[in-house]
Design an enzyme around this catalytic site. Structure first.
Site, PDB file in Angstrom:
ATOM      1  N   CYS A  41      12.091  11.754   7.613  1.00  0.00           N
ATOM      2  CA  CYS A  41      12.536  11.201   9.509  1.00  0.00           C
ATOM      3  C   CYS A  41      13.738  11.498   9.317  1.00  0.00           C
ATOM      4  CB  CYS A  41      12.380   9.730   8.529  1.00  0.00           C
ATOM      5  SG  CYS A  41      10.951   9.114   8.239  1.00  0.00           S
ATOM      6  N   GLU A  46       8.824   2.433  10.849  1.00  0.00           N
ATOM      7  CA  GLU A  46      10.381   3.383  10.560  1.00  0.00           C
ATOM      8  C   GLU A  46       9.272   4.270  10.661  1.00  0.00           C
ATOM      9  OE1 GLU A  46      11.565   6.534  11.203  1.00  0.00           O
ATOM     10  OE2 GLU A  46      12.253   5.718   8.497  1.00  0.00           O
ATOM     11  N   LYS A  60       0.850  -1.057  -0.071  1.00  0.00           N
ATOM     12  CA  LYS A  60      -0.033  -0.224  -0.121  1.00  0.00           C
ATOM     13  C   LYS A  60       1.470   1.363   0.448  1.00  0.00           C
ATOM     14  CE  LYS A  60      -1.540   3.077   3.247  1.00  0.00           C
ATOM     15  NZ  LYS A  60      -1.975   4.095   2.386  1.00  0.00           N
ATOM     16  N   GLU A  81       8.392  16.204  16.471  1.00  0.00           N
ATOM     17  CA  GLU A  81       7.593  16.121  14.536  1.00  0.00           C
ATOM     18  C   GLU A  81       7.358  17.536  14.125  1.00  0.00           C
ATOM     19  OE1 GLU A  81       7.600  12.958  12.677  1.00  0.00           O
ATOM     20  OE2 GLU A  81      10.054  12.897  12.095  1.00  0.00           O
TER      21      GLU A  81
HETATM   22  C1  UN1 Z   1      13.410   8.812   5.532  1.00  0.00           C
HETATM   23  O1  UN1 Z   1      13.628  10.530   5.717  1.00  0.00           O
HETATM   24  O2  UN1 Z   1      12.735   8.342   6.042  1.00  0.00           O
HETATM   25  O3  UN1 Z   1      19.083   8.769   4.929  1.00  0.00           O
HETATM   26  C2  UN1 Z   1      14.355   8.193   4.572  1.00  0.00           C
HETATM   27  C3  UN1 Z   1      18.609  10.255   3.551  1.00  0.00           C
HETATM   28  C4  UN1 Z   1      18.057   9.331   3.211  1.00  0.00           C
HETATM   29  C5  UN1 Z   1      16.742   8.618   3.456  1.00  0.00           C
HETATM   30  C6  UN1 Z   1      15.218   9.234   4.252  1.00  0.00           C
HETATM   31  N1  UN1 Z   1      18.601   8.038   2.795  1.00  0.00           N
HETATM   32  O4  UN1 Z   1      18.051  10.767   4.820  1.00  0.00           O
END
Ligand code: UN1
Length: 496
Positions: free
Chosen positions: A285, A251, A176, A386
């Protein structure tokens, strides 16, 4: 410029492109224009996808892993061939600037070749048995049908982190993708089809988390859920999977900090902060959203950051002159605005930005000015929660020890960074920073695919994407004992 060839996407189930009546528009965040429509599927589509996956997986698991890997090599070459086209489509649906979109597609290419290599490894262990004429080994076995739920911020890279190890290990996938960014999923499914992946091994079901995601999480025949997204949703998924004893890999974001010590190369630190805080408009993230700065260099750092931020060009990511693209949608803008108000009320000092851009070229898209708060305390909400936007909070500290403490005081633990020239601090920091990823003299973003990706505390639940560690999510360890003594030998008992 690449053209979008269809006006409406379809699901991909059992190798067929399946129409769904109910749809929702996909909006280009840079222009506000509708790109195409994406299906809003229901539980029936999930059931059909799982049924197909379950049947396909039985045969796929029997294909030798090096042959399974051949498909991934072809996927890698097709991604490489279409890199530019995919990158432009990615910028259109997600907004990230074209250079970053190319970087993201490259991450998928890297993952394809890396995981294809696993087809000739998938290492287990052999170990001596405790009894004579007995052989012992542990091997990886596929789990069955894997459910993957991917976010809009890295719509192709994260999908490859999850689907490629699952597939090379002999599983089938029900996927999804986020409804905001379905084009990458559609294109990747087409590439899988072209690469010769047998029907049913990957199935794409478009739709909402509450319908499609929920149906996946509740489906008995999906034995693993791998999810990247918000903390709230992740917790609910984990709770439900816990009840069902379903394996789940999560995650769920971060509140990542760059630490700038008094001995840091300040210009380098500014570059690192800018790239990791305002790249992808802070919607990673891994994005830097706190700068923990030694009080002796606080003012100098602020000055240099403000000068550098002035030069950031904000606009449509398809124009390579722009360094910062839009925010994914208006809901994202609203959330950022709320945090700006919270920061002001908490007594933080707004040094730059803090507003939505709505004039001229920015009138129809969703843009937010790169924002810098200073005099932020580690206990303020803007330093703990966040925000997922281009907002950085400067937290002044008096010492290295305090910097580590502030870094570790949040509920997340994805990425952290320290700028220092002191080798002792470097080694203490990499030991004491309690995040899954630590950078020295670089910003908080830029993870490479052959290392484990994930974090501690509220970021995850102990699993990792990427690296060989990802294989642990999609395989069961099976211990095999072969007794060739011709007699019954009892472990622990018949040992002389
Ligand atoms: C994400 O933000 O979920 O290290 C992934 C990084 C990228 C991946 C980010 N290679 O910022």
């Amino acid at each position: 410029m690449v053209e979008v060839k269809t006006k409406k996407l379809t699901n991909f189930i059992n190798g067929e492109w399946v129409n769904v009546e109910k749809t929702t528009p996909v909006i280009n965040p840079a222009t506000g224009e509708t790109i195409l429509d994406v299906p809003l599927s229901d539980a029936d589509s999930v059931n059909a996808a799982v049924k197909a996956a379950k049947i396909a997986q039985k045969d796929w698991a029997l294909v030798p892993a090096p042959q399974r890997a051949e498909v991934l090599y072809r996927v890698g070459y097709l991604l490489k061939e279409r890199k530019e086209e995919l990158s432009q489509l990615l910028t259109m649906e997600n907004g990230k600037v074209i250079e970053e979109a190319r970087g993201e597609v490259q991450e998928g290419i890297d993952m394809a070749f890396y995981m294809a290599g696993e087809g000739r490894r998938l290492f287990g262990q052999t170990t001596p048995a405790e009894l004579k004429d007995k052989f012992a080994m542990s091997i990886r076995a596929p789990i069955g049908v894997v459910g993957i739920i991917t976010p809009w911020n890295f719509p192709i890279a994260i999908a490859t982190w999850k689907s490629f190890p699952a597939i090379v290990a002999g599983n089938a996938v029900v996927w999804k993708p986020a409804t905001e960014t379905p084009i990458m999923a559609y294109e990747l499914a087409k590439i899988f089809e072209e690469a010769g992946l047998p029907k049913g091994v990957i199935n794409v079901v478009f739709g909402s988390g509450s319908e499609v995601g929920d149906a996946m999480v509740h489906h008995d025949d999906i034995r693993v859920i791998s999810f990247t997204g918000s903390n709230d949703v992740g917790r609910n998924i984990a709770a439900e999977c816990g009840r069902q004893l379903k394996k789940v890999s999560l995650e769920m974001g971060g509140k990542n900090a760059v630490i700038v010590m008094d001995d840091a190369d300040l210009d380098l630190a500014v570059e690192g902060i800018l790239w990791s805080a305002f790249g992808t408009s802070g919607q990673r993230c891994t994005a830097c959203s706190r700068v923990i700065v030694h009080e002796d260099v606080k003012e100098a750092l602020e000055e240099r950051l403000l000068v550098a931020m002035e030069k950031l060009t904000i606009g449509n990511g398809l124009d390579s002159a722009n360094k910062v693209g839009p925010i994914i949608n208006k809901a994202g803008i609203e959330k950022i605005k709320q945090y700006i108000e919270i920061g002001k009320e908490e007594g933080a000092k707004l040094l730059a930005g803090g507003y939505e851009l709505t004039e001229g070229d920015h009138a129809n898209g969703s843009y937010f000015a790169p924002t810098l708060f200073t005099n932020v305390k580690g206990s303020m909400r803007i330093a703990l929660e966040e925000i997922f936007g281009p907002v950085v909070s400067l937290v002044p500290v008096k010492s290295f020890e305090e910097a580590i403490e502030v870094n570790n005081s949040v509920t997340y633990g994805l990425s952290s960074s320290i700028f220092t020239r002191d080798v002792n601090r470097v080694f203490k920091a990499q030991r004491d920073l309690d995040t899954g990823i630590v950078y020295v003299n670089a910003g908080t973003t830029g993870a490479e695919i052959h290392l484990p990706f994930g974090g501690t505390k509220g970021t995850g639940n102990g699993h990792r994407d990427s690296g060989t560690q990802a294989l642990d999510v999609y395989t069961e360890w099976k211990s095999v004992y072969v007794d060739y003594s011709g007699k019954l030998q009892r472990a622990q008992i018949d040992v002389e």
